[in-house]
Write a protein that holds these residues in place. Sequence first.
Motif, PDB file in Angstrom:
ATOM      1  N   PHE A 198      43.777  59.534  12.263  1.00  0.00           N
ATOM      2  CA  PHE A 198      43.747  59.154  11.599  1.00  0.00           C
ATOM      3  C   PHE A 198      42.244  59.279  10.300  1.00  0.00           C
ATOM      4  O   PHE A 198      41.361  59.486  10.560  1.00  0.00           O
ATOM      5  CB  PHE A 198      42.888  57.538  12.299  1.00  0.00           C
ATOM      6  N   THR A 241      43.334  54.964   6.363  1.00  0.00           N
ATOM      7  CA  THR A 241      42.356  53.459   6.874  1.00  0.00           C
ATOM      8  C   THR A 241      41.359  52.584   5.767  1.00  0.00           C
ATOM      9  O   THR A 241      40.159  52.980   5.924  1.00  0.00           O
ATOM     10  CB  THR A 241      41.954  53.832   8.273  1.00  0.00           C
ATOM     11  N   TRP A 244      37.774  50.760   6.047  1.00  0.00           N
ATOM     12  CA  TRP A 244      37.294  51.034   8.182  1.00  0.00           C
ATOM     13  C   TRP A 244      38.007  50.387   8.455  1.00  0.00           C
ATOM     14  O   TRP A 244      37.052  50.327   8.920  1.00  0.00           O
ATOM     15  CB  TRP A 244      36.057  52.323   7.892  1.00  0.00           C
ATOM     16  N   THR A 248      43.268  46.838  10.937  1.00  0.00           N
ATOM     17  CA  THR A 248      44.512  47.375   9.763  1.00  0.00           C
ATOM     18  C   THR A 248      45.219  49.034  10.872  1.00  0.00           C
ATOM     19  O   THR A 248      46.008  49.426  11.271  1.00  0.00           O
ATOM     20  CB  THR A 248      43.191  48.273   8.730  1.00  0.00           C
ATOM     21  N   ALA A 249      43.598  49.245  11.507  1.00  0.00           N
ATOM     22  CA  ALA A 249      43.578  51.038  12.443  1.00  0.00           C
ATOM     23  C   ALA A 249      44.548  50.372  14.144  1.00  0.00           C
ATOM     24  O   ALA A 249      45.987  51.070  14.220  1.00  0.00           O
ATOM     25  CB  ALA A 249      42.620  50.895  13.170  1.00  0.00           C
ATOM     26  N   GLN A 250      44.708  49.151  14.264  1.00  0.00           N
ATOM     27  CA  GLN A 250      45.191  48.031  15.277  1.00  0.00           C
ATOM     28  C   GLN A 250      46.847  48.567  14.814  1.00  0.00           C
ATOM     29  O   GLN A 250      47.296  48.552  16.265  1.00  0.00           O
ATOM     30  CB  GLN A 250      44.634  46.965  15.965  1.00  0.00           C
ATOM     31  N   ARG A 252      48.432  49.784  12.706  1.00  0.00           N
ATOM     32  CA  ARG A 252      49.110  50.680  12.299  1.00  0.00           C
ATOM     33  C   ARG A 252      48.960  51.561  14.148  1.00  0.00           C
ATOM     34  O   ARG A 252      50.428  52.299  14.325  1.00  0.00           O
ATOM     35  CB  ARG A 252      48.384  52.060  11.390  1.00  0.00           C
ATOM     36  N   MET A 253      48.842  51.303  15.216  1.00  0.00           N
ATOM     37  CA  MET A 253      48.390  52.547  16.360  1.00  0.00           C
ATOM     38  C   MET A 253      49.334  51.444  16.635  1.00  0.00           C
ATOM     39  O   MET A 253      50.420  52.545  17.512  1.00  0.00           O
ATOM     40  CB  MET A 253      47.660  52.424  16.729  1.00  0.00           C
ATOM     41  N   SER A 271      40.056  59.360  15.780  1.00  0.00           N
ATOM     42  CA  SER A 271      39.388  58.636  14.807  1.00  0.00           C
ATOM     43  C   SER A 271      38.141  59.265  14.090  1.00  0.00           C
ATOM     44  O   SER A 271      37.577  59.299  15.160  1.00  0.00           O
ATOM     45  CB  SER A 271      39.408  57.519  15.785  1.00  0.00           C
ATOM     46  N   ILE A 276      37.127  51.649  13.722  1.00  0.00           N
ATOM     47  CA  ILE A 276      39.248  52.621  14.155  1.00  0.00           C
ATOM     48  C   ILE A 276      39.518  52.945  15.486  1.00  0.00           C
ATOM     49  O   ILE A 276      39.970  52.499  15.694  1.00  0.00           O
ATOM     50  CB  ILE A 276      39.044  53.490  12.892  1.00  0.00           C
ATOM     51  N   SER A 277      37.489  53.435  16.242  1.00  0.00           N
ATOM     52  CA  SER A 277      38.407  53.543  17.303  1.00  0.00           C
ATOM     53  C   SER A 277      38.800  52.568  18.216  1.00  0.00           C
ATOM     54  O   SER A 277      39.511  52.529  19.222  1.00  0.00           O
ATOM     55  CB  SER A 277      37.489  54.460  18.041  1.00  0.00           C
ATOM     56  N   VAL A 280      42.372  51.183  17.429  1.00  0.00           N
ATOM     57  CA  VAL A 280      43.343  52.221  18.394  1.00  0.00           C
ATOM     58  C   VAL A 280      42.859  51.765  19.479  1.00  0.00           C
ATOM     59  O   VAL A 280      44.394  51.476  20.107  1.00  0.00           O
ATOM     60  CB  VAL A 280      42.694  53.399  17.871  1.00  0.00           C
TER      61      VAL A 280
END
Length: 390
Positions: A198, A241, A244, A248-250, A252-253, A271, A276-277, A280
Amino acid sequence: MRTRTTPTPPPHPAASVPRSRRALLRPAAVAALSVLLAASVTACGQEAKGGSRYHPASNKGATIGIAMPTKASERWIADGQNMAKQFQKAGYKTDLQYGDNQVDNQVAQIENMITKGDRLLVIAAIDGRALTDVLAHAHDQGIHVISYDRLILGTPYVDYYASFDNERVGKLQGQYILDKLGLEKPEKGGKSYNIELFAGSSDDNNTKYFWSGAMKVLKPYFDTGQLVVRSHQTAMNQAFTQQWDGGTAQKRMDDLLTKNYGTDTVDAVLSPYDGISIGVLSALKSAGYGSKGHPLPVVTGQDAELASVKSIIRGEQTQTIFKDTRKLAAQAVQMGNAVLNDKKPEVNNTTDYNNGKRLVPAYLLNPVSVDKSNTHLLVDEGYYTKKQLS
């Protein structure tokens, strides 16, 4: 037919003065004119240089405009508040604004700061490429600009840059992954691990430094096949991302797991930021990671945000990068105080931060890697209390 006659102009005042006195008046008039011209030239020269930029006395008790990107991240709230307190302690007034991650909002806020006569702008840009016009206006008004944490791009009107060594942030994250997976141990030479990548927001200049630092550490293991990106999304622009954003990160993961991991598992996630973490980790836990016999992968992060530090203590997120923003705020205040008093601030990097229009002198602070073994450091440094981490 009436004849039009031209009226005779009144005599010049000097014409009624005897010739002998007129001769005496000329040197005095010339001297007066010279004084006026000199004053005019001086005034023009000051305006060309930016008005009061070069007159420290006029900046005593001045207002400092502090433009932060968002309140959605606790670190930006802390940055803004820390700077405001420290500038006030140094004898300045402050005008602290948050742009809600909307570029137009931030531009309007900065324009308003200029209109109100703020003498210094400290800006953590939402989009470092979007401030060219407004900073040209600031320069015309003689206002200094310090780029805070995120380098402002495409304008010569940035005086200084205060940040952390952001490439080192990426290197620390990448090295942590290698260490946790044991990839530098000879006995691990034949084993491969799955990793997904990411990156930060495309409009944040720091994103490329975080990514570059991590790739310098990880790429040799991609080349040997010891690290495998099953999604094949190995380019930075595939891993962006935007804003940040953890949601959005969730998403994509979720997609990465659904499309690329059936019976296989992901062993590590690079990450670049705690928000973002958290996104994820939400996707991973929804997919069954973290349950008995199905451990969570190594997940890096950045900013030592409270939710992520607690997650690390619980054994979920694995690592974060601690950047003591109190020290960064103090550095920005020192820079601002120096320029407002016509002095040169302390810098430690004058070669690496070219914003496309100039090399911006910078002061870089060192980041620190934190995991479950040393979260006490955050308490020792007074960043959090034991009660906050319990």
